[in-house]
Design an enzyme around this catalytic site. Structure first.
Site, mmCIF file in Angstrom:
data_model
loop_
_atom_site.group_PDB
_atom_site.id
_atom_site.type_symbol
_atom_site.label_atom_id
_atom_site.label_comp_id
_atom_site.label_asym_id
_atom_site.label_seq_id
_atom_site.Cartn_x
_atom_site.Cartn_y
_atom_site.Cartn_z
ATOM 1 N N PRO A 18 2.149 8.576 1.338
ATOM 2 C CA PRO A 18 1.575 8.529 2.681
ATOM 3 C C PRO A 18 1.675 7.112 3.222
ATOM 4 O O PRO A 18 1.380 6.156 2.507
ATOM 5 C CB PRO A 18 0.112 8.920 2.449
ATOM 6 N N MET A 19 2.109 6.985 4.467
ATOM 7 C CA MET A 19 2.191 5.656 5.088
ATOM 8 C C MET A 19 1.863 5.770 6.567
ATOM 9 O O MET A 19 2.586 6.403 7.336
ATOM 10 C CB MET A 19 3.585 5.054 4.911
ATOM 11 N N CYS A 116 -7.325 3.478 0.361
ATOM 12 C CA CYS A 116 -7.087 2.542 1.469
ATOM 13 C C CYS A 116 -8.147 1.439 1.475
ATOM 14 O O CYS A 116 -9.340 1.718 1.613
ATOM 15 C CB CYS A 116 -7.078 3.273 2.808
ATOM 16 N N ASN A 214 2.193 5.394 -8.713
ATOM 17 C CA ASN A 214 2.516 4.742 -7.440
ATOM 18 C C ASN A 214 2.266 3.239 -7.543
ATOM 19 O O ASN A 214 1.416 2.798 -8.316
ATOM 20 C CB ASN A 214 1.656 5.372 -6.325
ATOM 21 N N GLY A 215 3.022 2.485 -6.736
ATOM 22 C CA GLY A 215 2.815 1.033 -6.702
ATOM 23 C C GLY A 215 4.018 0.262 -7.209
ATOM 24 O O GLY A 215 3.972 -0.952 -7.327
ATOM 25 N N GLY A 216 5.121 0.960 -7.470
ATOM 26 C CA GLY A 216 6.248 0.308 -8.127
ATOM 27 C C GLY A 216 7.294 -0.302 -7.211
ATOM 28 O O GLY A 216 8.207 -0.980 -7.687
ATOM 29 N N ARG A 243 6.869 1.654 -0.087
ATOM 30 C CA ARG A 243 7.635 0.623 0.618
ATOM 31 C C ARG A 243 9.143 0.732 0.420
ATOM 32 O O ARG A 243 9.914 0.549 1.370
ATOM 33 C CB ARG A 243 7.141 -0.764 0.195
#
Ligand code: FNR
Length: 412
Positions: A18-19, A116, A214-216, A243
């Protein structure tokens, strides 16, 4: 009521994260084209969604959730119906349930944002604020699990201690959710901080439901093969990419990244058939500055004109909503004397011709943190120098929201 018995599986999946301002319909469709298995919409706030009406948009073949002021808050279509997860921001179980019921027949899953860290979320008790209120988490998730027929998930950040993190995720698992996405950073950490693969791994080893790592992006994920490496490093079931997909959604393509120009053209095409323009003051295509080839330029204007035309047929598709002269001629932009210009609400469409001085990007639109450096641009082999923030800008052009917003920043 449409009955849909398909149940989304979260095992072994490539997922578009989600972004906000990025994960609108054109971006989601593009990610699916390039190989994503599941796509999350941008976080939408329950208070806003709850006021929306479901409208079938026959012109664009979409289902729109339209606010009382006629703004389209969430737009989806049949193509993604079995693969789109609706992410909401909420701090109230009953409101969350009402929103989930409103959208459940048009989406494949419902997710609650619990990660968030931004003030606009946390001050309302939403996002990462929920992490310090496990009772509320439990209430929201169990209400959703019992109340709807779609799989329910949540997306969290990790807590300061591993022990607390594990005890929270075990409690979350007991609510009956289908999977959990874990952004391996703490609430106060920013993208430049290293992601904790070990904590994600400890969660994956502890839970029986699928864990989505997530976060990689940036440190771990720069090309397709890195996604599997990240999955293995975290022992997770699936990987969610934000990203790296925002920089170039073809990250999901087995064959490797596609040139950004091609990606943008596809994106604009989706905007043209599914979206509508929000080219207000200060929202001009500064990404064009990098395109030197005249053909690309004229292609862009033509595409832009089409997006602009779609803007006139969003929820009330009657022939009288389009200026026949501009429409018939496929003019690259509305000409003087366009009969539609005076009647278009200013907030909705401001033709580029009227704001020529806004062509240059404002500095504040440029990526801010180190994680936003245009590295993929260097790597993906395109000869064009297109600012990487462009896809975000494009998403605002074709996205659902029409209200003016502040320039995008990379605060996640
Ligand atoms: C985000 N992120 C985010 N997370 C979320 O749960 N809901 C949201 O709406 C958003 N919006 C958002 C916008 C933008 C522009 C960015 C860059 C990020 C966080 C995102 O989903 C993800 O957790 C982090 O970016 C870490 O993943 P990557 O970027 O390392 O793959």
């Amino acid at each position: 009521m449409i009955l849909n018995s398909l149940s989304l599986c979260y095992h072994n999946k490539l997922i578009l994260a989600p972004m906000v301002r990025v994960g609108t319909l054109p971006m989601r469709l593009l990610a699916l084209d390039y190989g994503a298995d599941i796509v999350y919409c941008e976080e939408l706030i329950d208070l806003k969604m709850i006021q929306c009406k479901r409208v079938v948009n026959e012109v664009l073949s979409t289902v729109d959730f339209v606010a009382p002021d006629d703004r389209v808050v969430f737009r989806t279509c049949e193509r993604e119906q079995n693969r789109v997860v609706f992410q909401m921001g909420t701090s109230d179980a009953e409101r969350a349930l009402a929103v989930a019921r409103l959208v459940e027949n048009d989406v494949a899953g419902i997710d609650v944002n619990m990660g968030c860290p931004k003030e606009y979320s946390t001050k309302g008790g939403m996002g990462a604020a929920l992490l310090s209120d496990p009772d509320k988490i439990e209430k929201i998730l169990s209400t959703l699990v019992k109340g709807i027929r779609r799989p329910v998930t949540c997306k969290i950040r990790i807590l300061p201690s591993l022990e607390d993190t594990l005890s929270l995720v075990k409690r979350i698992e007991r609510t009956g959710i289908a999977a959990i996405a874990v952004h391996g950073r703490k609430r106060e950490e920013r993208p430049q901080h290293p992601v904790s693969c070990e904590v994600i791994k400890a969660i994956a080893d502890t839970l029986s439901i699928p864990v989505i790592a997530n976060g990689g992006s940036h440190d771990h994920i720069q090309r397709y093969s890195d996604i599997e490496d990240f999955r293995q490093a975290t022992a997770a079931s699936s990987v969610m990419v934000a990203r790296a997909a925002m920089w170039n959604p073809s990250i999901f393509l087995k064959e490797g990244l596609r040139p950004l120009e091609e990606v943008m053209q596809k994106y604009i095409r989706y905007g043209e058939v599914r979206g509508y323009s929000r080219c207000g003051k200060g929202r001009c295509p500064f990404w064009l500055e990098g395109i030197e080839e005249p053909q690309s330029l004229s292609q862009h204007w033509t595409c832009h004109a089409r997006i602009w035309r779609c803007s006139m047929t969003t929820t009330t598709p009657t022939p009288s909503t389009a200026c026949a002269r501009c429409y018939e001629n496929s003019w690259s932009r509305p000409r003087e004397g366009c009969s539609m210009l005076p009647s278009l609400p200013g907030k909705f469409v401001r033709p580029l011709a009227l704001v020529p001085s806004m062509r240059r990007p404002h500095r504040s639109w440029m990526p801010s943190g180190p994680s936003c450096q245009p590295e993929l641009q260097r790597r993906q082999g395109s000869q064009l120098k297109i600012p990487l923030v462009s896809l975000r800008w494009l998403s605002s052009l074709t996205g659902e929201h029409t209200q003016p917003r502040s320039p995008p920043r990379c605060a996640y």
